[in-house]
Write an enzyme that holds these catalytic residues in place. Structure first.
Site, PDB file in Angstrom:
ATOM      1  N   SER B 253     -10.243   0.549 -11.712  1.00 18.15           N
ATOM      2  CA  SER B 253      -8.498   0.430  -9.746  1.00 18.15           C
ATOM      3  C   SER B 253      -7.671  -0.120 -10.921  1.00 18.15           C
ATOM      4  CB  SER B 253      -9.435  -0.020  -9.457  1.00 18.15           C
ATOM      5  OG  SER B 253     -10.960   0.639  -8.875  1.00 18.15           O
ATOM      6  N   HIS B 382      -1.964   7.222   1.059  1.00 16.83           N
ATOM      7  CA  HIS B 382      -2.389   7.158  -0.566  1.00 16.83           C
ATOM      8  C   HIS B 382      -4.299   7.099  -0.407  1.00 16.83           C
ATOM      9  CE1 HIS B 382      -2.375   4.396  -3.715  1.00 16.83           C
ATOM     10  NE2 HIS B 382      -3.598   3.173  -2.875  1.00 16.83           N
ATOM     11  N   SER B 383      -4.435   6.511   0.506  1.00 22.68           N
ATOM     12  CA  SER B 383      -6.058   6.747   0.215  1.00 22.68           C
ATOM     13  C   SER B 383      -6.123   6.905   2.075  1.00 22.68           C
ATOM     14  CB  SER B 383      -6.676   5.437  -0.345  1.00 22.68           C
ATOM     15  OG  SER B 383      -6.696   4.540   0.793  1.00 22.68           O
TER      16      SER B 383
HETATM   17  C1  LIG Z   1      -3.295  -4.266 -10.985  1.00 22.42           C
HETATM   18  C2  LIG Z   1      -3.546  -3.539  -9.345  1.00 22.42           C
HETATM   19  N1  LIG Z   1      -2.599  -4.394  -8.933  1.00 22.42           N
HETATM   20  C3  LIG Z   1      -2.152  -3.632  -7.417  1.00 22.42           C
HETATM   21  C4  LIG Z   1      -3.411  -2.539  -7.596  1.00 22.42           C
HETATM   22  C5  LIG Z   1      -3.698  -2.095  -5.399  1.00 22.42           C
HETATM   23  N2  LIG Z   1      -2.888  -0.696  -5.774  1.00 22.42           N
HETATM   24  C6  LIG Z   1      -3.594   0.433  -6.203  1.00 22.42           C
HETATM   25  S1  LIG Z   1      -3.088   2.168  -5.380  1.00 22.42           S
HETATM   26  C7  LIG Z   1      -1.434   1.123  -5.598  1.00 22.42           C
HETATM   27  C8  LIG Z   1      -0.162   1.489  -5.773  1.00 22.42           C
HETATM   28  C9  LIG Z   1      -0.389   2.893  -6.936  1.00 22.42           C
HETATM   29  O1  LIG Z   1       0.860   3.408  -7.497  1.00 22.42           O
HETATM   30  P1  LIG Z   1       1.536   4.485  -7.788  1.00 22.42           P
HETATM   31  O2  LIG Z   1       1.220   3.910  -9.283  1.00 22.42           O
HETATM   32  O3  LIG Z   1       2.957   5.363  -7.730  1.00 22.42           O
HETATM   33  O4  LIG Z   1       0.070   5.972  -7.933  1.00 22.42           O
HETATM   34  P2  LIG Z   1      -0.246   6.937  -6.859  1.00 22.42           P
HETATM   35  O5  LIG Z   1      -0.537   6.018  -6.048  1.00 22.42           O
HETATM   36  O6  LIG Z   1       1.381   7.390  -6.748  1.00 22.42           O
HETATM   37  O7  LIG Z   1       0.014   7.534  -7.718  1.00 22.42           O
HETATM   38  C10 LIG Z   1      -1.664  -0.344  -5.929  1.00 22.42           C
HETATM   39  C11 LIG Z   1      -0.781  -1.666  -5.558  1.00 22.42           C
HETATM   40  C12 LIG Z   1      -4.073  -2.769  -8.249  1.00 22.42           C
HETATM   41  N3  LIG Z   1      -5.424  -0.947  -8.125  1.00 22.42           N
HETATM   42  N4  LIG Z   1      -4.306  -2.894  -9.610  1.00 22.42           N
END
Ligand SMILES: Cc1ncc(C[n+]2csc(CCOP(=O)(O)OP(=O)(O)O)c2C)c(N)n1
Ligand SMILES: [Mg+2]
Lengths: 380, 490
Positions: B253, B382-383
Site C-alpha cells: 500500500s 478513488h476507492s
Molecule cells: C506513503 C503513502 N502516503 C499516503 C498514502 C495514501 N494514499 C493512498 S492512494 C493515494 C493517492 C495516490 O494517487 P496516485 O498516485 O495519483 O494514484 P491513483 O490513485 O490516482 O491511481 C494516497 C495519498 C499511501 N498509500 N502511501
C-alpha cells in the site's frame, strides 16, 4: 494527582453501576469483526485540569472535536497553518472539513503526496515562528518522514544550542486498528517515536480529551506527534466543551479508581481495558485504570503512586509487544516499585507479526485476554 | 573538443563492456576503440587509465591552454557515452573550457539569463482519434486481429470484474475495492506490449496487467475474499494481488515504494543478460514521493532497463494535479534525470501499445530506463472508501465517462476493421459476467486461511517468541471460541 485513597465500598459500587450503564449505552457492536467499542469514560473531569472557558457543551464525535480544535487554533493565532495530503477538501477522515473555506487556501491546504516534504516543510514553517499543524494521512505512512522527525524536528533545538527550534510543529496522524485495515491501515507506531528525545508523543482517548490535548500540543513549544485513534473518530461521542481549552501534556489521568491492580493504556485501547475492568469487578477484582495521555515524556509518578497502592501492574497496547512502549513502563515501574510488586508486570499487546487482515481478532489485545491477565496477576 | 569527447566515449564503452565479461550480446553496442587511444586493457584501474590518457594528449583543445590542466585529472564530462547535443552559439564564451565536474554538456556564458520554468513542450502521442479512426498521417503499429481482440476482451472482462467486485464490496462481502475504470487501455495495452518475463512492480490499480498475464478470475476472487486460496494468505486488504508465476510482485500500500525495487530488479536482469526489463506502474500522486525521485536517479545512473509507467489520471484521491506538481506533466521530468521519456494518450490503446513496445526494446537493447507517461482519467471514485462527488464536478466526470471512454474508442477501431460487432460484444459481456459470478460464489464458499498462517512468513521459519505467542493465542481461543471468527480454521 499524586495518590488516590481506596474508595469506600458503597461509593465504588455506585460508580461501577454508573459506569456500566454508561458503557451499555455506548457499547455498540460494530464493524466487520464484531469488536465492541466504547469510549473509555465520559470526560466529566476535563474541567478539573483545564482552563475551560465558561460556556456550553456540544455532543460531538472525536472527528468533530479535532475539527473544533483546529478551528480554534487557526482562529486564535493568525500564524497557524493546517496542511497535508487531501486536507483542502476536508481530509480522508473529514477532520479538516470546512477549514479551508473559513481560513483560506493559504492557511489550510493540500500538499503534494510526500510525507518527508510535509514534515520538512512543517519544520521550516515552525522554525520561522509559526504553528504548523501537519497531517500525515495514516500513521502507517509516517515512515517516509522518519528522518525529518527523528533527525531534524527532534534535534533542532538541541543542536543549535537553543538558537533555533521548531516547537510550533504538531504532526497529527490517525493510528490503530479499524477491523479491516490490514498491514498498512492499522499500525500503532508510537513506540518508534517514544525512543526519540526532543519529541512529545500524545494520544487522546475521547472527544473531550482530543480537543484539549490537541490544542495543548499545538501550543506546546516542542514538536509533538499527536496520534488520533481512528477507530473512535465516529464511534466516540461525548459532550465536549465548546470554548477554547487545553489539557496538560505529560500528565496521566486516573480514569477509574481501584485497589487490586493498576492498568495503564492510551487511546482506543482504554475502551477495551475499561470493559475488562467492568468484567473483573463482577468477579470482585477492583481495577485502577490510568490513561497515560502523553507517552513522551510520560507521567511516571502517577503510575508509580498507583502501583504502590495496588501492588500490581498491567499495560496494554495494540502495537507488537516486543519493544512496545509497554516495555518501558514495565521496566521503569519495576525499578521504582520492585519491593511493592506482588506479581510480575503483565503486558497484553499486539503480536510480533505484521498487522493481519483476517487474523485481526486473534492479533488484538482483546477484553478477554486482558481479563485473563488481570486474574492471573491477582492470583499470582 | 571533438577529439576529447570521442576519446571519452570510447573509454566509457570500454569500462562498461567489462561488465559483461566480454560476452556482450549482439544488440548491445560493441566497444569502439578510438584509433587515437593507446591499446588499453579493460582490466586497468581507472586511475591508471586516466593517467595514460592524459599523457597521450598531444593536441590540447581550444581554450584549454588558459586553464591549469592537471595531469592526473580528466573532467567527468569527457567520460560520457551520451550523445552530445549542440549548444546554442549566442553568448557562449568559449575562451575558457568549462571543467566543473558537476556538469557535462555546457559552456560558460556572459549573459545573465535564467533557465525558464517552462519545460520544452512534450507532445502527446496518439494514433487513433476519439472516434477510433486512424489519425491522419499516423503510422499504426502492426497488430494482428488476434492480439487486438485479446486486448479488447481483456478490457471488457476487467470492466465487468471491477463492476461486480465493487458491488460485492458495497454489499459487505469484502472490505475494500478499487476499480481502474477509465484507465483500462492504459493498463491492458501497456501490459500487452511487454513480455511475460518482464517483472512488474505495480501500484494498486493495475489488476488489468495481471489479468493480461493470465491470472484468472478465480484467483482474483480468492484474493478479494481473503480465503485459504489467496496467495497472500488473507493477510492483506483486497486488491493486493501478487503472483510469482506471472512475474507480478505483490502490491504494497505505501505509495511509490515499489519504484526503486523495480530499478534493483532491472539491474539484476541486466547483469544476468536477460532479454527482459522491469516495469513499474504508479500514479501522478506517486511522482511527488521521495522514492520516485530516488528511483529515477538510480535508474539513470545505474543504466537499468526499467520502464516507469506513470498513469497520470489527474487525481490523487482528492488532490488535483495542480496541487501535485508545477511541471507540465510528468514526462518532462525525465530530462532532469538524463532519461528518455514519452507522453502518450492513455485512452488510445494502440498508441499505448506501440509506445511501450518501442520503449521496451530500447530499454533492453540499450540498457536504459525510460519514463512513459500515459495520460488518462480516473473515472471511478478513488476507492470504495471515497466519495469523489465531494471534490470534483459531475460534468467533469461524465465528460470522461461518456465522451472519452477508452474501451469504446478501441472497439470502434475494431469495428472499423470488421473484427467486432455488437452481438459479439453482448456475448462477451454476459460470458464474463457468468464466469465472474461463479468465481465469486466459489471464493465466498471457501474457508479463511488457517490460524497457523498468522505466524508463518514473518521470517523464513518461526522464531520462539512467535511459537510462544501462537500457544498463547490458541489457549485464548480454546477458552472462548465464540469470540473468534468461526470461518478461520484452527
Ligand atoms: C506513503 C503513502 N502516503 C499516503 C498514502 C495514501 N494514499 C493512498 S492512494 C493515494 C493517492 C495516490 O494517487 P496516485 O498516485 O495519483 O494514484 P491513483 O490513485 O490516482 O491511481 C494516497 C495519498 C499511501 N498509500 N502511501
Ligand atoms: Mg492519480
Amino acid at each position: 494527582m499524586a495518590f488516590f485513597a481506596r474508595a469506600s465500598p458503597s461509593q465504588a459500587i455506585r460508580r461501577l453501576k454508573d459506569q456500566s450503564q454508561f458503557l451499555n449505552r455506548l457499547l455498540c457492536s460494530c464493524g466487520w469483526q464484531n469488536r465492541s467499542i466504547a469510549t473509555a469514560v465520559d470526560d466529566a473531569k476535563a474541567s478539573v485540569h483545564s482552563s475551560v472557558e465558561s460556556g456550553g457543551k456540544k455532543r460531538i464525535n472525536l472527528c468533530s472535536a479535532i475539527n473544533d480544535a483546529l478551528y480554534i487554533a487557526l482562529d486564535s493565532d493568525p500564524r497557524s497553518y493546517v496542511f497535508g495530503e487531501d486536507v483542502g477538501f476536508g481530509g480522508v477522515f473529514r477532520c479538516t472539513t470546512g477549514l479551508a473555506d473559513t481560513f483560506g487556501k493559504h492557511r489550510v491546504f493540500n500538499t503534494p503526496l510526500c510525507e518527508q516534504g510535509i514534515v520538512g516543510f512543517g519544520i521550516g514553517l515552525a522554525a520561522m515562528g509559526n504553528r504548523a499543524v501537519a497531517e500525515i494521512q495514516f500513521a502507517d505512512y509516517i515512515f517516509p518522514a522518519f528522518d525529518q522527525i527523528v533527525n531534524e524536528a527532534a534535534k533542532f533545538r538541541y543542536r543549535s544550542g537553543n538558537l533555533f527550534n521548531c516547537g510550533g510543529l504538531t504532526i497529527r496522524t490517525p493510528y490503530g486498528a479499524v477491523g479491516h485495515g490490514a498491514l498498512y491501515h492499522s499500525q500503532s507506531p508510537e513506540a518508534y517515536f517514544c525512543h526519540v528525545p526532543g519529541l512529545k508523543v500524545v494520544i487522546p482517548r475521547s472527544p473531550t480529551q482530543a480537543k484539549g490535548l490537541l490544542l495543548a500540543a499545538i501550543r506546546d513549544p516542542n514538536p509533538v506527534i499527536f496520534f488520533e485513534p481512528k477507530w473512535l473518530y465516529r464511534l466516540s461521542v461525548e459532550d465536549v466543551p465548546e470554548g477554547d481549552y487545553t489539557l496538560p501534556l505529560s500528565q496521566a489521568e486516573v480514569i477509574r479508581e481501584g485497589g487490586d491492580i493498576t492498568l495503564v493504556g492510551w487511546g482506543a485501547q482504554l475502551a477495551i481495558m475499561e470493559e475488562a475492568c467492568v468484567e473483573a469487578s463482577k468477579e470482585g477484582i477492583s481495577c485502577e485504570l490510568i490513561d497515560l495521555r502523553t507517552l513522551l515524556p510520560w507521567d511516571k509518578e502517577i503510575v508509580e503512586a498507583s502501583v504502590n497502592k495496588t501492588g500490581r501492574l498491567l499495560v496494554s497496547h495494540e502495537a507488537p509487544i516486543t519493544g512496545g512502549f509497554g516495555a518501558e513502563i514495565a521496566a521503569s515501574i519495576t525499578e521504582r516499585c520492585f519491593l511493592r510488586l506482588e506479581s510480575p508486570v503483565a503486558r497484553v499487546c499486539g503480536l510480533d507479526t505484521p498487522f493481519p487482515l483476517v487474523f485481526e481478532p486473534f492479533y488484538m489485545p482483546t477484553k478477554n485476554k486482558i481479563l485473563d491477565a488481570i486474574k492471573a496477576s491477582v492470583n499470582f | 573538443m571533438a577529439l576529447i569527447r570521442r576519446a571519452g566515449r570510447s573509454l566509457s564503452m570500454l569500462k562498461r563492456s567489462s561488465l559483461f565479461h566480454g560476452k556482450q550480446k549482439k544488440q548491445r553496442q560493441q566497444p569502439i576503440v578510438s584509433p587515437s587511444l593507446p591499446n588499453l586493457t579493460p582490466h586497468l584501474p581507472s586511475s591508471l587509465i586516466r593517467l595514460q590518457i592524459n599523457t597521450t594528449y598531444s593536441a590540447i583543445p581550444r581554450g584549454i591552454s588558459s586553464c591549469s590542466f592537471r595531469s592526473s585529472y580528466i573532467p567527468n564530462r569527457l567520460l560520457t557515452s551520451e550523445a552530445q547535443p549542440k549548444l546554442p552559439d549566442e553568448g557562449i564564451d568559449d575562451t575558457q573550457f568549462l571543467d566543473f565536474p558537476g556538469v557535462k554538456n555546457t559552456a560558460f556564458t556572459c549573459d545573465l539569463k535564467f533557465v525558464s520554468e517552462k519545460s520544452e513542450e512534450v507532445p502527446c502521442y496518439r494514433v487513433l482519434s476519439e472516434l477510433g479512426e486512424p489519425v491522419d498521417g499516423a503510422k499504426l503499429p502492426q497488430m494482428a486481429d488476434a492480439l487486438a481482440l485479446r486486448i479488447y476482451e481483456n478490457m471488457i472482462t476487467l470492466q465487468v470484474m471491477d463492476y461486480l467486485f465493487y458491488e460485492a464490496q458495497r454489499q459487505g462481502r469484502f472490505s475494500f475495492y478499487m476499480t481502474c475504470s477509465g484507465e483500462e487501455a492504459a493498463i491492458v495495452a501497456s501490459a500487452a506490449a511487454l513480455s511475460n518475463e518482464d517483472v512488474i512492480f505495480a501500484q494498486y490499480r493495475e489488476q488489468g496487467a495481471l489479468m493480461w498475464r493470465g491470472f484468472d478470475l478465480q484467483e482474483f476472487a480468492h484474493q478479494c475474499y481473503s480465503n485459504s486460496a489467496d496467495y497472500g494468505k488473507g493477510r492483506q486488504m483486497p486488491i493486493h494481488y501478487g503472483s510469482k508465476k506471472h512475474n507480478f510482485v505483490t502490491i504494497s500500500s505505501p505509495i511509490a515504494t515499489q519504484l526503486s525495487h523495480a530499478v534493483g530488479a532491472a539491474y539484476s536482469l541486466k547483469m544476468d543478460r536477460k532479454d527482459a526489463c522491469a516495469v513499474t506502474y504508479f500514479g501522478d500522486g506517486a511522482t511527488s514521493e521521495g522514492d520516485f525521485h530516488a528511483a529515477m536517479n538510480f535508474a539513470a545512473v545505474m543504466e537499468a532497463p526499467v520502464l516507469f509507467i506513470c498513469r497520470n489520471n489527474g487525481w490523487a484521491i482528492s488532490t488535483p494535479i495542480t496541487d501535485q506538481y508545477r511541471s507540465d506533466g510528468v514526462a518532462t521530468k525525465s530530462r532532469a534525470y538524463g532519461m528518455r521519456s514519452i507522453c502518450v494518450d492513455g485512452n488510445d490503446a494502440l498508441a499505448v501499445y506501440s509506445a511501450v513496445k518501442s520503449a521496451r526494446s530500447m530499454a533492453i537493447s540499450e540498457s536504459r530506463p525510460i519514463l512513459i507517461e500515459v495520460l488518462t482519467y480516473r473515472v471511478s471514485h478513488h476507492s470504495t472508501s471515497d466519495d469523489s462527488t465531494k471534490y470534483r464536478s459531475g460534468e467533469e466526470l461524465s465528460h470522461w465517462k461518456v465522451m472519452r471512454d477508452p474501451v469504446v474508442r478501441f472497439r470502434r477501431w475494431l469495428e472499423g476493421n470488421g473484427w467486432w460487432n455488437r452481438q459479439k460484444d453482448t456475448e462477451l459481456q454476459s460470458h464474463s459476467r457468468k464466469k465472474i459470478i461463479a468465481a465469486m460464489m466459489n471464493a465466498e464458499s471457501m474457508k479463511k486461511p488457517p490460524l497457523s498462517d498468522l505466524f508463518t512468513d514473518v521470517y523464513d521459519s518461526i522464531p520462539t517468541n512467535l511459537k510462544e505467542q501462537e500457544s498463547y493465542v490458541r489457549e485464548a481461543v480454546a477458552k472462548n471460541p465464540n469470540l473468534y471468527p468461526s470461518d478461520v480454521p484452527l
